[in-house]
Design a protein around this motif. Structure first.
Motif, PDB file in Angstrom:
ATOM      1  N   TRP A  70       0.831  -1.213   0.000  1.00 54.11           N
ATOM      2  CA  TRP A  70       0.000   0.000   0.000  1.00 54.11           C
ATOM      3  C   TRP A  70       0.865   1.263   0.000  1.00 54.11           C
ATOM      4  CZ3 TRP A  70      -3.214  -3.222  -1.286  1.00 54.11           C
ATOM      5  CH2 TRP A  70      -3.854  -4.169  -0.491  1.00 54.11           C
ATOM      6  N   ILE A  71       1.945   1.253   0.783  1.00 56.89           N
ATOM      7  CA  ILE A  71       2.780   2.451   0.891  1.00 56.89           C
ATOM      8  C   ILE A  71       3.587   2.669  -0.376  1.00 56.89           C
ATOM      9  CG2 ILE A  71       4.686   3.543   2.134  1.00 56.89           C
ATOM     10  CD1 ILE A  71       2.021   3.530   3.638  1.00 56.89           C
ATOM     11  N   PHE A  72       4.323   1.672  -0.823  1.00 61.82           N
ATOM     12  CA  PHE A  72       5.201   1.854  -1.977  1.00 61.82           C
ATOM     13  C   PHE A  72       4.421   2.117  -3.263  1.00 61.82           C
ATOM     14  CE2 PHE A  72       8.299  -0.988   0.493  1.00 61.82           C
ATOM     15  CZ  PHE A  72       8.861   0.113   1.117  1.00 61.82           C
ATOM     16  N   LEU A  73       3.194   1.591  -3.344  1.00 60.69           N
ATOM     17  CA  LEU A  73       2.369   1.831  -4.524  1.00 60.69           C
ATOM     18  C   LEU A  73       1.660   3.180  -4.451  1.00 60.69           C
ATOM     19  CD1 LEU A  73       1.126   0.778  -7.176  1.00 60.69           C
ATOM     20  CD2 LEU A  73      -0.666  -0.311  -5.802  1.00 60.69           C
ATOM     21  N   GLY A  74       1.096   3.500  -3.285  1.00 67.64           N
ATOM     22  CA  GLY A  74       0.248   4.685  -3.200  1.00 67.64           C
ATOM     23  C   GLY A  74       0.915   5.971  -2.780  1.00 67.64           C
ATOM     24  N   ALA A  75       2.019   5.881  -2.018  1.00 65.77           N
ATOM     25  CA  ALA A  75       2.635   7.093  -1.467  1.00 65.77           C
ATOM     26  C   ALA A  75       3.047   8.112  -2.522  1.00 65.77           C
ATOM     27  CB  ALA A  75       3.825   6.712  -0.583  1.00 65.77           C
ATOM     28  N   PRO A  76       3.626   7.706  -3.664  1.00 64.97           N
ATOM     29  CA  PRO A  76       3.973   8.725  -4.662  1.00 64.97           C
ATOM     30  C   PRO A  76       2.767   9.537  -5.133  1.00 64.97           C
ATOM     31  CG  PRO A  76       5.088   6.660  -5.159  1.00 64.97           C
ATOM     32  CD  PRO A  76       4.092   6.366  -4.071  1.00 64.97           C
ATOM     33  N   TYR A  77       1.624   8.877  -5.275  1.00 62.74           N
ATOM     34  CA  TYR A  77       0.426   9.595  -5.702  1.00 62.74           C
ATOM     35  C   TYR A  77      -0.119  10.476  -4.579  1.00 62.74           C
ATOM     36  CZ  TYR A  77       0.662   6.295  -9.571  1.00 62.74           C
ATOM     37  OH  TYR A  77       1.092   5.575 -10.657  1.00 62.74           O
ATOM     38  N   ILE A  78      -0.023   9.980  -3.351  1.00 69.35           N
ATOM     39  CA  ILE A  78      -0.512  10.741  -2.206  1.00 69.35           C
ATOM     40  C   ILE A  78       0.314  12.017  -2.008  1.00 69.35           C
ATOM     41  CG2 ILE A  78      -0.742  10.695   0.324  1.00 69.35           C
ATOM     42  CD1 ILE A  78      -2.939   9.224  -1.245  1.00 69.35           C
ATOM     43  N   GLU A  79       1.612  11.938  -2.322  1.00 68.60           N
ATOM     44  CA  GLU A  79       2.456  13.125  -2.198  1.00 68.60           C
ATOM     45  C   GLU A  79       1.994  14.249  -3.119  1.00 68.60           C
ATOM     46  OE1 GLU A  79       5.323  14.230  -0.316  1.00 68.60           O
ATOM     47  OE2 GLU A  79       4.283  12.791   0.959  1.00 68.60           O
ATOM     48  N   THR A  80       1.316  13.888  -4.204  1.00 64.94           N
ATOM     49  CA  THR A  80       0.805  14.913  -5.119  1.00 64.94           C
ATOM     50  C   THR A  80      -0.571  15.428  -4.693  1.00 64.94           C
ATOM     51  OG1 THR A  80      -0.288  13.324  -6.586  1.00 64.94           O
ATOM     52  CG2 THR A  80       2.043  13.773  -6.991  1.00 64.94           C
ATOM     53  N   LEU A  81      -1.155  14.838  -3.630  1.00 65.76           N
ATOM     54  CA  LEU A  81      -2.511  15.206  -3.205  1.00 65.76           C
ATOM     55  C   LEU A  81      -2.539  15.980  -1.898  1.00 65.76           C
ATOM     56  CD1 LEU A  81      -4.477  11.922  -3.995  1.00 65.76           C
ATOM     57  CD2 LEU A  81      -4.566  14.074  -5.253  1.00 65.76           C
ATOM     58  N   ARG A  82      -1.405  16.503  -1.485  1.00 64.29           N
ATOM     59  CA  ARG A  82      -1.382  17.255  -0.226  1.00 64.29           C
ATOM     60  C   ARG A  82      -2.348  18.431  -0.309  1.00 64.29           C
ATOM     61  NH1 ARG A  82       4.323  19.108   1.204  1.00 64.29           N
ATOM     62  NH2 ARG A  82       3.373  19.470   3.224  1.00 64.29           N
ATOM     63  N   GLY A  83      -3.195  18.559   0.742  1.00 67.26           N
ATOM     64  CA  GLY A  83      -4.178  19.641   0.771  1.00 67.26           C
ATOM     65  C   GLY A  83      -5.494  19.314   0.087  1.00 67.26           C
ATOM     66  N   ASN A  84      -5.666  18.085  -0.388  1.00 66.91           N
ATOM     67  CA  ASN A  84      -6.899  17.711  -1.056  1.00 66.91           C
ATOM     68  C   ASN A  84      -8.054  17.651  -0.062  1.00 66.91           C
ATOM     69  OD1 ASN A  84      -8.907  15.430  -1.962  1.00 66.91           O
ATOM     70  ND2 ASN A  84      -7.900  16.141  -3.830  1.00 66.91           N
ATOM     71  N   LYS A  85      -9.115  18.427  -0.293  1.00 71.50           N
ATOM     72  CA  LYS A  85     -10.218  18.520   0.659  1.00 71.50           C
ATOM     73  C   LYS A  85     -11.037  17.235   0.736  1.00 71.50           C
ATOM     74  CE  LYS A  85     -10.837  23.542   0.417  1.00 71.50           C
ATOM     75  NZ  LYS A  85     -11.783  24.642   0.096  1.00 71.50           N
ATOM     76  N   GLY A  86     -11.231  16.590  -0.417  1.00 67.77           N
ATOM     77  CA  GLY A  86     -12.014  15.357  -0.413  1.00 67.77           C
ATOM     78  C   GLY A  86     -11.367  14.269   0.412  1.00 67.77           C
ATOM     79  N   LEU A  87     -10.041  14.130   0.301  1.00 65.74           N
ATOM     80  CA  LEU A  87      -9.313  13.127   1.069  1.00 65.74           C
ATOM     81  C   LEU A  87      -9.415  13.411   2.566  1.00 65.74           C
ATOM     82  CD1 LEU A  87      -7.429  10.641   0.665  1.00 65.74           C
ATOM     83  CD2 LEU A  87      -5.512  12.238   0.814  1.00 65.74           C
ATOM     84  N   ALA A  88      -9.264  14.687   2.932  1.00 56.82           N
ATOM     85  CA  ALA A  88      -9.360  15.058   4.346  1.00 56.82           C
ATOM     86  C   ALA A  88     -10.762  14.801   4.895  1.00 56.82           C
ATOM     87  CB  ALA A  88      -8.991  16.535   4.521  1.00 56.82           C
ATOM     88  N   GLY A  89     -11.784  15.071   4.088  1.00 57.13           N
ATOM     89  CA  GLY A  89     -13.155  14.819   4.537  1.00 57.13           C
ATOM     90  C   GLY A  89     -13.437  13.342   4.730  1.00 57.13           C
ATOM     91  N   ALA A  90     -12.923  12.517   3.810  1.00 60.39           N
ATOM     92  CA  ALA A  90     -13.088  11.070   3.957  1.00 60.39           C
ATOM     93  C   ALA A  90     -12.436  10.585   5.234  1.00 60.39           C
ATOM     94  CB  ALA A  90     -12.493  10.348   2.745  1.00 60.39           C
ATOM     95  N   LEU A  91     -11.236  11.088   5.525  1.00 56.93           N
ATOM     96  CA  LEU A  91     -10.539  10.701   6.753  1.00 56.93           C
ATOM     97  C   LEU A  91     -11.335  11.079   7.989  1.00 56.93           C
ATOM     98  CD1 LEU A  91      -8.029   9.796   8.389  1.00 56.93           C
ATOM     99  CD2 LEU A  91      -7.227  12.149   8.192  1.00 56.93           C
ATOM    100  N   SER A  92     -11.878  12.297   8.015  1.00 57.11           N
ATOM    101  CA  SER A  92     -12.640  12.755   9.178  1.00 57.11           C
ATOM    102  C   SER A  92     -13.850  11.864   9.431  1.00 57.11           C
ATOM    103  CB  SER A  92     -13.098  14.207   8.966  1.00 57.11           C
ATOM    104  OG  SER A  92     -11.997  15.076   8.852  1.00 57.11           O
ATOM    105  N   ALA A  93     -14.570  11.515   8.367  1.00 59.88           N
ATOM    106  CA  ALA A  93     -15.759  10.677   8.529  1.00 59.88           C
ATOM    107  C   ALA A  93     -15.379   9.256   8.947  1.00 59.88           C
ATOM    108  CB  ALA A  93     -16.548  10.655   7.222  1.00 59.88           C
ATOM    109  N   ILE A  94     -14.313   8.707   8.381  1.00 57.61           N
ATOM    110  CA  ILE A  94     -13.881   7.365   8.752  1.00 57.61           C
ATOM    111  C   ILE A  94     -13.451   7.332  10.207  1.00 57.61           C
ATOM    112  CG2 ILE A  94     -12.022   5.678   8.400  1.00 57.61           C
ATOM    113  CD1 ILE A  94     -12.242   6.279   5.402  1.00 57.61           C
ATOM    114  N   THR A  95     -12.721   8.359  10.644  1.00 58.52           N
ATOM    115  CA  THR A  95     -12.294   8.417  12.041  1.00 58.52           C
ATOM    116  C   THR A  95     -13.492   8.435  12.978  1.00 58.52           C
ATOM    117  OG1 THR A  95     -10.323   9.659  11.378  1.00 58.52           O
ATOM    118  CG2 THR A  95     -10.875   9.665  13.709  1.00 58.52           C
ATOM    119  N   ALA A  96     -14.546   9.179  12.616  1.00 58.30           N
ATOM    120  CA  ALA A  96     -15.757   9.211  13.439  1.00 58.30           C
ATOM    121  C   ALA A  96     -16.418   7.837  13.482  1.00 58.30           C
ATOM    122  CB  ALA A  96     -16.725  10.254  12.885  1.00 58.30           C
TER     123      ALA A  96
END
Length: 463
Positions: free
Chosen positions: A355-381
């Motif tokens: 998961w890390i070696f495959l996805g991290a390069p793409y995630i590095e290009t998504l810093r500040g993405n609002k949709g990703l942050a919102g998904a995280l907040s809801a999953i954490t809840a």
């Protein structure tokens, strides 16, 4: 010559941190990785952000957010991510591997003791005390995560719905997580403030080493590409799939090793939210479906994982150990158990590196993405509701000697037999909760005190 080469490689990476220095720091992180994911992430933050200034606060939290969205232990994946940022794939393997190595050794040693002496007075008394402390620790996890995640009515509602769905109706955990993630993603994209990213405290100082290295221009090992993604996928999927396929072909699907490989491979894909969140499902399958161990033994296994360094998901190694110990086939029980525990560990953690070696390069290009942050907040809840379900499950099997299954009108849960309340376990759990919530005593001291109290109560005939 070796030091010169190492120093040159560090300069090439642009941050000046040698591989040897990183090895020593990651080993230190691994040895100090007690206290579950919250404690482990806090240790990494203190050492890597505040003390060493290797990574900035914002990049640390961006990596953490991605790791929390993944199946598997977020702290181990965070270590792999940061190690990869610093020293490419070799750095990620070193950081992630060292993070779990002390736990593998410790859980294996404790499993040997448990299998050989688990029904003998002293060891049984120690684990009796452990279970009471673990119950208090899990309840503390609900409160700790809840304070951070349930900051508005929408998040509280998500947690409540998740709890009702999994506790009363046995809705599969992955469905809950996917639904919460979609709600958070589209809620954030629509501009709803309830789904804004959770704020974290702390902060870095001057420009951190990784940020100096990366700057605005992504270096080759961080830049995503289709060719790199295909190479990474093929290598790590082969490492994951070949042992599983070999067992299925050679031993058949009914063999315990094949069952361990398949079951924990499936767990590696659905263990969102860490060990606390998924353990209820693992326990249900291991206890009720496969009959590998009893509910009290599952609690004992979590007690082992709580008292040793490394991710709490290391409890799966204990489950694999006991499964093969009970069904060794032509092997001796201890040899089979060792192989079963290591097999469970292998298929649990190999996907984490994928998961890390495959996805991290793409995630590095998504810093500040609002949709990703919102998904995280809801999953954490939603995970708060799932952890609450786990704490009640633990409470039922720790404090009561008998439960009654309720299976009607779509409901599916266990109800306690109130007359079977274990007074000694209740007193120990209440004392552990008081120590954690009111006296702010450290987790290791609480665990040690509970073990000692369990031994004392058992030998006095009160437990």
């Amino acid at each position: 010559m070796g030091k010169t080469t190492e120093a040159g490689a560090s300069r090439d990476l642009g941050h000046g941190i040698s591989f040897g220095e990183a090895f020593r720091v990651w080993l230190r992180v691994a040895v100090l990785s007690f206290g579950g994911p919250a404690g482990q992430i806090a240790v990494m933050h203190r050492i890597l952000v505040e003390e060493k200034n290797w990574i900035s606060e914002s990049r640390f939290l961006h990596a953490l957010n991605y790791c929390m969205l993944l199946p598997g232990p977020e702290a181990q994946q965070l270590a792999t991510y940061i190690g990869w940022l610093l020293h490419r794939t070799a750095g990620g393997i070193m950081a992630g591997g060292l993070f779990i190595l002390p736990g593998i050794i410790a859980i294996m040693a404790l499993s040997y003791i448990y299998a050989a002496y688990g029904n003998v007075g002293f060891v049984e008394a120690v684990f009796f005390g452990l279970k009471a402390a673990v119950l208090a620790i899990v309840v503390h996890a609900v409160v700790r995560v809840g304070k951070r995640a349930l900051r508005n009515r929408v998040m509280i509602a998500l947690a409540a719905i998740a709890f009702v769905a999994i506790f009363f109706f046995n809705v599969p955990f992955p469905i809950i997580i996917i639904a919460a993630g979609l709600i958070g993603y589209f809620g954030a994209r629509s501009g709803r403030p309830e789904f804004a990213a959770v704020e974290h405290g702390g902060g870095g100082k001057k420009t951190a080493a990784v940020d100096s290295q990366l700057g605005e221009e992504l270096p080759d090992h961080v830049r995503p590409s289709v060719g790199r993604a295909l190479r990474v996928s093929s290598v790590w999927l082969l490492l994951w799939a070949v042992p599983v396929a070999a067992l299925l072909i050679g031993l058949g699907q009914a063999n315990v090793f094949s069952q361990i490989a398949l079951f924990f491979s499936k767990m590696a894909m659905v263990t969102f939210g860490g060990a606390y969140a998924v353990l209820a499902y693992v326990a249900q399958q291991a206890v009720e479906h496969y009959h590998w161990l009893e509910p009290r033994e599952m609690l004992d296994g979590l007690g082992m994982a709580e008292t040793t360094p490394g991710p709490l998901i290391m409890v799966l190694q204990f489950v694999g150990f006991m499964a093969a110990y009970r069904d060794p086939g032509a092997l001796s029980p201890m040899v089979a158990a060792t192989l079963g525990g290591l097999l469970a560990t292998w298929v649990t953690f190999i996907p984490c590196f994928l998961w890390i070696f495959l996805g991290a390069p793409y995630i590095e290009t998504l810093r500040g993405n609002k949709g990703l942050a919102g998904a995280l907040s809801a999953i954490t809840a939603a995970v708060v509701g799932v952890i609450l379900n786990l704490s009640i499950w633990f409470g039922l099997h720790t404090l009561f000697r008998q439960t009654i299954p309720v299976r009607s009108f779509g409901l599916s849960f266990d109800m306690p037999v109130w007359g079977s309340l274990d007074i000694a376990a209740f007193v120990l759990a209440a004392a552990a909760a008081t120590a954690i919530f009111r006296l702010n005593i450290g987790m290791l001291w609480v665990l040690a005190g509970s073990c000692a109290a369990g031994v004392a109560l058992r030998f006095m005939g009160w437990a």
